[in-house]
Design an enzyme around this catalytic site. Sequence first.
Site, PDB file in Angstrom:
ATOM      1  N   GLY A   1       0.841  -1.190   0.000  1.00 10.69           N
ATOM      2  CA  GLY A   1       0.000   0.000   0.000  1.00 10.69           C
ATOM      3  C   GLY A   1       0.874   1.237   0.000  1.00 10.69           C
TER       4      GLY A   1
ATOM      5  N   MET B   1       5.004   2.804   1.879  1.00 12.13           N
ATOM      6  CA  MET B   1       6.197   2.488   2.664  1.00 12.13           C
ATOM      7  C   MET B   1       6.754   3.749   3.279  1.00 12.13           C
ATOM      8  SD  MET B   1       8.396   0.342   3.793  1.00 12.13           S
ATOM      9  CE  MET B   1       9.703   0.925   4.879  1.00 12.13           C
ATOM     10  N   GLU B   2       7.031   3.673   4.590  1.00 16.82           N
ATOM     11  CA  GLU B   2       7.307   4.867   5.392  1.00 16.82           C
ATOM     12  C   GLU B   2       8.766   5.320   5.379  1.00 16.82           C
ATOM     13  OE1 GLU B   2       6.327   1.848   6.570  1.00 16.82           O
ATOM     14  OE2 GLU B   2       7.268   1.351   8.477  1.00 16.82           O
ATOM     15  N   ASN B   3       9.455   5.286   4.219  1.00 14.99           N
ATOM     16  CA  ASN B   3      10.827   5.792   4.163  1.00 14.99           C
ATOM     17  C   ASN B   3      10.863   7.222   4.698  1.00 14.99           C
ATOM     18  OD1 ASN B   3      11.294   3.484   2.283  1.00 14.99           O
ATOM     19  ND2 ASN B   3      10.049   4.786   0.948  1.00 14.99           N
TER      20      ASN B   3
ATOM     21  N   GLU C   1       1.254   6.735   7.283  1.00 12.71           N
ATOM     22  CA  GLU C   1       2.686   6.801   6.958  1.00 12.71           C
ATOM     23  C   GLU C   1       3.362   7.971   7.660  1.00 12.71           C
ATOM     24  OE1 GLU C   1       3.906   4.234   5.493  1.00 12.71           O
ATOM     25  OE2 GLU C   1       1.895   3.437   5.130  1.00 12.71           O
TER      26      GLU C   1
HETATM   27 ZN   LIG Z   1       2.589   0.993   8.499  1.00 15.34          ZN
END
Ligand SMILES: [Zn+2]
Length: 696
Positions: A113, A115-117, A150
Amino acid sequence: MTLVVPEGLAAISNTAVVSESPAGPGRRAVTFADSIRMSTYLVAFVVGELEATPPVMVGKTPLRIWCVPGKTHLARVGQQIGAFSLEFFEQYYGLPYPGDKLDLLAIPDFAAGAMENLGAITFRETALLVDEAAASHTEIERVADVVAHEVAHMWFGDLVTMLWWNGIWLNEAFATFMELLAVDAWKPEWKRWVTFGVSRAAAMGVDGLVNTRPIEFEVKAPKDCEAMFDLLTYEKGASVLRMLEQHIGPDVFRDGVRLYLERHQFGNAETTDLWKALGDASRQPIPEVMDGWIFHPGYPLVRVEADGQGLRLSQRRFTYLGEDAAGRWRIPVVLRAWVKRGIIEKHVLLDGDDVVVPLPAAPEWAIVNAGGHGFYRVSYAPPLLKKLSGALPRLSPIERFSLVSDAFALAQSGAMSAAEYLELSARFTEETDRNVWAAITGSFAYLNRVIPSEQRSGLEALVRHRLTTAVERLGWEVEPEESELVRQLRGDLLRAMGTLGNDPVTQERARELYARQRAGGGAVDANVLPAIIAIVAANGGEAEYAEFWERFRAARTPQEEQRYLFALAGFRSPDLVRQTLGHTMDGEVRSQDAPFLMRALLGSVHGRELAWEFLREHWETMARVYPGSAYRRMYEGITALVSPHWESEVQEFFRSRGIVLGGKTLEQYLEQLRVAVRFQGRESAALGAYLSRPRR
Ligand SMILES: [Zn+2]
């Protein structure tokens, strides 16, 4: 970090660009500022033909949305919730954002869904880009949810990272919890905590299996990590955090979170560190309350019966298979009763087998799990259930939702008969909340997969009977001053009426409106249009199929693309089912979506037989070309193959191919199928009799 990239391509990484210089013919070198000390899995670089919106400033942080050229006009909602949540979290956490800029990037091919880079969050297009004028409430809400989730990770996950994979639940549960808090603050009128009831119930669906797992468990193999990205990690995790937050109070909970982040920033932490911080803030023994929910599988069923003037509450573990499974929880029970013409609310900690709650007189009615925050189900003794179902207007939407959801779970487990459940559903014809309706129509869809085809017209008549009052009240047109939730409910109900209810009048109207819309003459509400598309597909032939396929390929927004793509799985003629099956493998549908299209075909009573054949033929290729996380979820579709014959074929299939899905995923799908087949065997005669009764 320095990236050497071809001229003309954008280059983005976690931090701001500090310099750019030529690096040979047609190339340039882009150098980024040093990041904070952080985990390696958060490092990101994105290079491609991308363009950005102008930045909005949130304090000192510039926030931009990136996408493929020509789509920046779809970035408004994402940028708004992005800015709102960034500011919201800075205040909630009491710490500044740990990056020097925040870029949100929509990537056309993206398996997860989002990605928390840190500083460079990547998303599926549907989770970030949306045309707010043409999208339904559900589609807009999804963007808000994912973006807030995020951004919450920038602190909880990025600034402080879990030490090892066993702690990933806390990362994800917490981000989910914070996402709801932020979206609820952004749009209180969306009543996000009520809608969360649907997610909580979905987690209970998995956690009611014998093959569930504790939220936190030891992780050794990579496959086990993958299996952790499930409903138990996100939705059960967020539910028990909400339960804890309500139990110790929102301000104390926030203080504990601040303490935890302060103590562990730029480092790693474990679940116990959060409990320690919350314990220090609340001066309460947190592990005592929480351990049962985190380290033990399953959840309790609370039985309620009269005891003198009061009520006796008792607990045991709930399982769909009704097997004796051990487990006891410390349950913060909230109970509301109508006694002697007044409301009494009681908070009780049920930590033994049972407890008697004294009342000044026998209650007219009583609701347990009042407010709906508890992660447990409730079973009322028949006289109490009868009184309660006569007092529905006195209950809040989430309480009515839980009543329906729990009753259907009891029916699935055999503790209530299907006929009793269907009688209860008849009390809800005046219902106005879309979550309650989601529980009701969801249960009808389940029955549709269980019954033989000769009972289908009886079920369709029942669906029409239950829905007609609400459908007629709402009509097709938007009323002035109407809330978004009501408009979404209209779409939901029309869809159910035209597909599950197979209502000819609704279908005719949907075809008319679709034709008008297509000719450019209609102004169909954005919440109704997806329903119209689904209804047209359910009754459509070659011409409609060809048109929807074209529309899918020429879609102007990610949401439009999804609507037409998944509508393809709704066509019923075997030839068209075969065409859609072909598209799951021909490369015309992105590999990020194809497994979910396959799952939808398996889940459809008109597609499942052909889809099952197709799956057995092509699973090896699918395993190769689909992204792993989506490939695993595709198999959820097998839970719709409800017959003893299919069940043994399914078991044989997995046994002989040695397919491994990680964790307990496969065992869970097989048990869900077992539950449905057992329900079918137990109820088919009674359901046949019930559904053949004349209605209206
Ligand atoms: Zn998450």
